[in-house]
Design a protein around this motif. Sequence first.
Motif, mmCIF file in Angstrom:
data_model
loop_
_atom_site.group_PDB
_atom_site.id
_atom_site.type_symbol
_atom_site.label_atom_id
_atom_site.label_comp_id
_atom_site.label_asym_id
_atom_site.label_seq_id
_atom_site.Cartn_x
_atom_site.Cartn_y
_atom_site.Cartn_z
ATOM 1 N N THR A 210 81.211 62.591 -89.597
ATOM 2 C CA THR A 210 82.012 63.769 -89.900
ATOM 3 C C THR A 210 81.279 64.687 -90.885
ATOM 4 O OG1 THR A 210 83.131 62.765 -91.804
ATOM 5 C CG2 THR A 210 84.117 62.393 -89.618
ATOM 6 N N TYR A 211 81.923 65.800 -91.181
ATOM 7 C CA TYR A 211 81.350 66.765 -92.116
ATOM 8 C C TYR A 211 81.056 66.121 -93.473
ATOM 9 C CZ TYR A 211 80.887 71.092 -94.848
ATOM 10 O OH TYR A 211 80.434 72.097 -95.667
ATOM 11 N N GLY B 182 77.668 64.887 -94.354
ATOM 12 C CA GLY B 182 76.628 65.893 -94.512
ATOM 13 C C GLY B 182 76.188 66.078 -95.951
ATOM 14 N N PRO C 244 78.336 66.961 -86.866
ATOM 15 C CA PRO C 244 77.977 67.798 -88.020
ATOM 16 C C PRO C 244 76.555 67.637 -88.540
ATOM 17 C CG PRO C 244 80.241 67.084 -88.254
ATOM 18 C CD PRO C 244 79.702 66.394 -87.019
ATOM 19 N N ASP C 245 76.073 66.398 -88.684
ATOM 20 C CA ASP C 245 74.724 66.228 -89.228
ATOM 21 C C ASP C 245 73.655 66.838 -88.334
ATOM 22 O OD1 ASP C 245 75.633 65.058 -91.502
ATOM 23 O OD2 ASP C 245 74.709 63.101 -91.164
ATOM 24 N N LEU D 160 78.018 76.680 -94.083
ATOM 25 C CA LEU D 160 78.509 75.670 -93.151
ATOM 26 C C LEU D 160 79.761 75.024 -93.725
ATOM 27 C CD1 LEU D 160 74.986 74.278 -92.450
ATOM 28 C CD2 LEU D 160 76.443 75.255 -90.677
ATOM 29 N N GLN D 161 80.862 75.113 -92.975
ATOM 30 C CA GLN D 161 82.142 74.564 -93.400
ATOM 31 C C GLN D 161 82.750 73.748 -92.273
ATOM 32 O OE1 GLN D 161 83.431 78.769 -94.579
ATOM 33 N NE2 GLN D 161 84.540 77.560 -96.105
ATOM 34 N N PRO D 162 83.647 72.811 -92.601
ATOM 35 C CA PRO D 162 84.324 72.056 -91.537
ATOM 36 C C PRO D 162 85.198 72.978 -90.710
ATOM 37 C CG PRO D 162 85.279 71.555 -93.686
ATOM 38 C CD PRO D 162 84.062 72.374 -93.948
ATOM 39 N N LYS E 34 84.794 66.834 -87.155
ATOM 40 C CA LYS E 34 83.593 66.539 -86.387
ATOM 41 C C LYS E 34 82.990 67.802 -85.778
ATOM 42 C CE LYS E 34 84.811 61.744 -85.460
ATOM 43 N NZ LYS E 34 84.910 60.660 -84.456
ATOM 44 N N VAL F 215 81.710 71.959 -86.892
ATOM 45 C CA VAL F 215 81.238 72.752 -88.012
ATOM 46 C C VAL F 215 81.323 74.228 -87.644
ATOM 47 C CG1 VAL F 215 79.214 73.298 -89.436
ATOM 48 C CG2 VAL F 215 79.700 70.929 -88.827
ATOM 49 N N THR G 9 81.499 72.473 -99.888
ATOM 50 C CA THR G 9 80.787 73.071 -98.760
ATOM 51 C C THR G 9 79.291 73.021 -99.008
ATOM 52 O OG1 THR G 9 81.018 75.265 -99.765
ATOM 53 C CG2 THR G 9 82.651 74.644 -98.094
#
Length: 493
Positions: A299-300, A303, A343-344, A430-432, A441, A443, A477
């Motif tokens: 998930t975010y 990151g 996300p990654d 970059l934000q969820p 999951k 971005v 973030t």
Amino acid sequence: RLFISGSVSFRTGLQATFCCRKRSDFLQFNNQKNLAKFRGPGPDYYLKNYEDDIVRSDIALDKQNGCKVANHPDIMLELQREKAASTQLVLLKEQLSNIYSNITITARSLDKLYNFVDCAGLHLIFGINALHRNPDNSWNTSSILSLLKYSAGKKYNISWELGNEPNAYRSMVGRAVNSTQLAQDYTKLRTLLQSVRYYHRAHLYGPNAGRPRKNAILLLDGFMKNAGSVVDAVTWQHYYMDGRVNKVEDFLKTRLLDTLAEQITKVTKVVNTHTPGKKVWLGGLGPAWAGGINNLSDTYAAGFLWVNTLGMAAVQGIDVVLRHSFFDYGYTHLVDQHFNPLPDYWFSLVFKRLVGPRVLAVRVAGLQRKPQPGRVIRDKLRIYAHCTSYDNHNYVRGAITIYIINLHRSRKKIKLAGTLRDKTVHQYLLQPYGTDGLRAKHVQLNGEKLLMVDNEFPELRPKTLRAGRTIAMPPMTIGFYVIKNMNANACRR
């Protein structure tokens, strides 16, 4: 206020392993195009029925044929996804039970793998089985020479590594390989490479030791003493946390992020004791061991660990970081079971597009609170700076890329100072995406959801911040900021 001065040049890489690193120690090569006729009884999860069912729909990448992607019926592509999902379950079962089956890679499978890597512009580092051993515990090379000769005949540009986390072999298979024996094995592999003309100068990496605790450090020390000159770069692995952790807040702990710097110090101290100046690679990186954490490692939230790793490793002089993984057991993937980026993956893509290998020093005023007796103040606002990637033709040489991690639960403002003050800035925030918050999951980049469109990357469009404008980082973030037309001397060379 943010100041940037000076430069130190490092070559930072960003790569990803293709499959489970642990499975490399159960791999054998067979120089047959298809093993269906020769396959004996017993589990063979990777190859059983694979080539018969899927080979017709494989993306037939071949550089000699222009790396064209074949068009296949949707039903065949769905079969590939089903096979990937079922294989993932098998890998996870093996990981949890700590019981592994031997696997065989055929010449056809190696051809597919290499063609994919070559067409994607990647470089293949092939992990060789170190657990195929003789009764006296010496390394058995019976299938390795065949692999080397076949690959050389095809002129495959491959680098090599032997074994995965050798310090953990006793707990995994009940058989230990000590540092002296491992050093002998690497020396033998170097001799084999030199015996094959095409690979006499091939790169060899190792020993791919596990997280540098007591046993791993002892193994690394003995290995470097006896075979440090044999490898081109020293590899080791780092995991941030126990796979049983199940809270998103754990991914925000600064003391957790800082463990990497401590581990790098331990490894480089051992390496420099025996081979000063030897390159050190972070040969395996994941948010958590034991396959990661469902709905967290993918998930975010993960990151924060990943982007901080890239920044910290570059500052500490680590040349290359290899990330777990495209496809594997567990939940540390870069893509989901339908091969959609997680996300990654998006963090990695933005990083590679914007961040160059030259690292810049960062000086920040007004960030730290006044220390109190007995209390360690840890930075929740992490700022790294590099010269902008020379491969990005949207920016001329001399541009600077800053990337910032805001772990605070409130918005933070960053004011560029000095010569940076009057420059235009391109923001990549970059934000969820969605209602899941840090467990998302997906971005969004500057407010737009990132998605693959017809198997093509979307355009990464920046938001322009006028000269002199304060950078406002929303809570929790990650943002990348390119300072255009900076004409920095350190970045023009």
